[in-house]
Design an enzyme around this catalytic site. Structure first.
Site, PDB file in Angstrom:
ATOM      1  N   GLU A  36     -33.897  -3.416-156.153  1.00 41.21           N
ATOM      2  CA  GLU A  36     -32.901  -3.939-157.090  1.00 41.21           C
ATOM      3  C   GLU A  36     -31.548  -3.678-156.437  1.00 41.21           C
ATOM      4  O   GLU A  36     -31.251  -2.531-156.069  1.00 41.21           O
ATOM      5  CB  GLU A  36     -33.009  -3.200-158.428  1.00 41.21           C
ATOM      6  CG  GLU A  36     -32.112  -3.799-159.470  1.00 41.21           C
ATOM      7  CD  GLU A  36     -32.161  -3.075-160.809  1.00 41.21           C
ATOM      8  OE1 GLU A  36     -31.214  -3.210-161.577  1.00 41.21           O
ATOM      9  OE2 GLU A  36     -33.154  -2.350-161.073  1.00 41.21           O
ATOM     10  N   ARG A 260     -44.062   8.475-155.621  1.00 41.31           N
ATOM     11  CA  ARG A 260     -42.704   8.399-155.085  1.00 41.31           C
ATOM     12  C   ARG A 260     -42.475   9.564-154.143  1.00 41.31           C
ATOM     13  O   ARG A 260     -43.066  10.626-154.317  1.00 41.31           O
ATOM     14  CB  ARG A 260     -41.634   8.595-156.164  1.00 41.31           C
ATOM     15  CG  ARG A 260     -41.648   7.792-157.345  1.00 41.31           C
ATOM     16  CD  ARG A 260     -40.533   8.248-158.285  1.00 41.31           C
ATOM     17  NE  ARG A 260     -39.224   7.833-157.831  1.00 41.31           N
ATOM     18  CZ  ARG A 260     -38.713   6.627-158.020  1.00 41.31           C
ATOM     19  NH1 ARG A 260     -39.393   5.710-158.654  1.00 41.31           N
ATOM     20  NH2 ARG A 260     -37.510   6.334-157.587  1.00 41.31           N
ATOM     21  N   LYS A 270     -30.930   6.129-157.385  1.00 40.35           N
ATOM     22  CA  LYS A 270     -29.685   5.410-157.118  1.00 40.35           C
ATOM     23  C   LYS A 270     -28.638   5.678-158.202  1.00 40.35           C
ATOM     24  O   LYS A 270     -27.454   5.792-157.918  1.00 40.35           O
ATOM     25  CB  LYS A 270     -29.960   3.904-157.069  1.00 40.35           C
ATOM     26  CG  LYS A 270     -30.501   3.438-155.736  1.00 40.35           C
ATOM     27  CD  LYS A 270     -30.736   1.943-155.737  1.00 40.35           C
ATOM     28  CE  LYS A 270     -31.968   1.612-156.530  1.00 40.35           C
ATOM     29  NZ  LYS A 270     -32.392   0.215-156.416  1.00 40.35           N
TER      30      LYS A 270
END
Ligand code: ATP
Ligand code: MG
Length: 555
Positions: A36, A260, A270
């Site tokens: 994204e 992850r 982020k």
């Protein structure tokens, strides 16, 4: 099939091999990396990039770079550019550069198709009402009063939503699945919402936007992705992913999940990294202390080292915390092979070689990298007045101290053996310089002195040495897992993560170039920072020669 390697297959590779053996997807492997564009990529993304591009390469497949830009509010073109640069820098090439927003027309058509199949409806409930009707994991939800609207009415309302007739938050489009499902995400999830926002690519064309779950799987399907690899938090989404694909009767992409990457003493989110940037805790996304790809690049980490790290940690199905010292180990291991050796004195003290002729400058030859004999050599000036590290002198040396002390001998790297004859102090008793004598026939490469000294130290010739700003970094956070601690993660920032000093470096470094790794002998690995100008050198410390952190932590 993959080439024979010693490493056992990871579970994703195993799935791909099974699929290939079963003749699925006509033997095609197509993965995607779907960031994204709402921030810069970090080490966690590097893991995902290495995995997606890595498995495709291994099985003769391809990988798309797809910007998951369905949320108009947070996305920016600056991020798109940085992401492309970072993926390339890591050493990967994508087959196609794609944008989920390019599929808005198709996604809209998919929504119409669901409505026509009686599988989606427009809901006028407020978000509070919808939340109240949703139930809990143990209590079934209740059907919305709008759930049984006719197909015609739903089509009419959805088109009018698209045409901008209704205000934000007044209506949504929901998939009609099962309000009693044990999977909360299957309880008639919202698939489209009204948002009057300007999108970074489609501008004001749309005022309705698809939700993640109605965009991601369909984008995979449109591109005919064979293996859609994502992180574990998407496990509950898989049922919905499959439901959408089946209901729409489109290409059956399949989702697979892995753990992850969490890195100790770092943040991999982020959203949180953006806070550090916006609130000036760091100088930018590429601050060398940041766990971003751009930060690591500026710090002097190499793509080879990051890829090796991602390879070594493998892929897991359970979340875990990886020790950052493994990453540093990989960096050190690669830099050892490629770094140009130079001499820099970070905390200087002056040495006068009293028996060396005044005004004489000798040009000594120094090898650039003993690990790489093709790396050539350079010239180092040697003269009567040199600088050495303060810590390489001890006035009252302990027994095992093999560096300089009164009456002790040491070798100057690439040069001569010297002996300390005298310590000169100021009126406060502070040492200001050392007087030494050199052994004339002890020059490196031509040593006929027969003297054996245990210690070798680095030095620079004072008159020719150049000033350089050197930025020394420590961990950005004081605690291992700042995300897991109570309170605001910013409370755990290490106030001593940056130390700036002025060092004296050998004159060859006037020609230092960006992207070239240097080993400052005995001090660690360093690289030129883009803040350097023709008048001022600035170096970043990439990593030390040894893992000093483990020692301090008493591990
Ligand atoms: P963040 O929380 O930092 O915004 P994200 O998952 O929302 O992370 P995306 O841009 O959506 O970030 O991620 C792109 C791809 O990278 C996704 O497939 C995602 O699963 C993967 N990814 C993101 N963070 C990690 C991580 N820490 N470890 C492994 N893969 C990750
Ligand atoms: Mg995300």
């Amino acid at each position: 099939m993959a080439e024979a390697t010693e490493k056992p297959l990871n579970f994703i590779e195993q799935i791909i091999e099974d699929d290939l053996a079963a003749g699925k997807n006509d033997g095609r492997v197509l993965t995607r990396f779907p960031p994204e564009p709402n921030g810069y990529l970090h080490i966690g993304h590097a893991k995902s990039i290495c995995l997606n591009f890595g498995v495709a390469q291994r099985y003769g497949g391809k990988t798309n770079l797809r910007f998951d830009d369905t949320n108009p509010v947070t996305e920016e073109t600056e991020y798109v550019e940085s992401i492309k640069a970072d993926v390339k820098w890591l050493g990967f090439d994508w087959a196609e550069e794609l944008y989920a927003s390019d599929y808005f027309d198709q996604l809209y058509e998919f929504a119409i198709k669901l409505i026509k199949k009686g599988l989606a409806y427009v809901d006028d409930s407020t978000s509070e009402e919808m939340a109240a009707m949703k139930g809990t994991p143990t209590v079934a939800g209740i059907n919305s009063p709008y759930r049984e609207r006719t197909i015609e009415e739903n089509l009419d309302l959805f088109v009018r939503m698209k045409n901008g007739e209704f205000a934000e938050g007044t209506r949504v489009l929901r998939a009609k699945i099962n309000m009693a499902s044990t999977n909360m995400l299957m309880r008639d999830p919202i698939i489209y919402r009204i948002k009057f926002a300007t999108h970074h690519r489609t501008g004001d064309k749309w005022c309705i936007y698809p939700m993640y779950d109605f965009a991601h799987g369909q984008s995979d399907s449109i591109e005919q992705i064979t293996h859609s690899i994502c992180t574990l938090e998407f496990v509950p989404h898989r049922e919905l992913y499959d439901w959408c694909i089946e209901s729409l009767e489109i290409f059956p992409s399949k989702q697979y999940e892995f753990a992850r990457l969490n890195l100790s003493y770092a943040i991999t989110s982020k959203r949180k990294l953006l806070q550090l940037v916006n609130e000036n805790f760091v100088t930018g996304w590429d601050d060398p202390r940041m766990p971003t790809i751009s930060g690591m690049r500026r710090r002097g980490y190499t793509p080879e080292a990051i890829r090796e790290f991602c390879d070594r940690i493998g892929i897991a199905k359970r979340d875990n915390l990886i020790d950052v010292s493994l990453l540093e180990f990989c960096v050190r291991e690669h830099l050892n092979k490629v770094a140009t050796r130079v001499m820099a004195v970070l905390d200087p003290i002056k040495v006068v070689i009293t028996n060396y002729p005044e005004g004489k400058v000798e040009e000594l030859t120094a090898e650039n990298n003993p690990e790489d004999h093709e790396s050539g050599s350079r010239i180092m000036p040697f003269s009567r007045e040199i600088l050495i590290e303060k810590e390489d002198f001890m006035e009252n040396p302990t027994k095992k101290y093999f560096r300089l002390g009164p009456g002790l001998m040491v070798r100057l790297k690439h040069a001569y053996i010297i002996k300390c004859d005298d310590v000169v102090k100021d009126e406060n008793g502070e040492i200001i310089e050392l007087h030494c004598s050199y052994i004339e026939n002890s020059r490196s490469g031509n040593d006929t002195s027969g003297i054996n000294v245990k210690g070798t130290i680095h030095w620079v010739s004072e008159a020719q040495a150049v000033d350089a700003e050197v930025r020394l970094y420590d961990r950005l956070f004081k605690v291992e897992d700042p995300s897991r601690e109570d309170g605001d993660f910013k409370e755990y920032l290490n106030p001593e993560s940056l130390q700036v000093i002025t060092a004296k470096v050998e004159p060859a470094l006037k020609n230092a170039t960006l992207g070239t790794p240097y080993q400052f002998l005995r001090k660690g690995y360093f690289c030129l920072d883009p803040d350097s100008t023709t008048d001022k050198l600035v170096f970043n410390k990439t990593v030390g020669l040894k893992d000093t952190w483990a020692k301090e932590a008493g591990k």
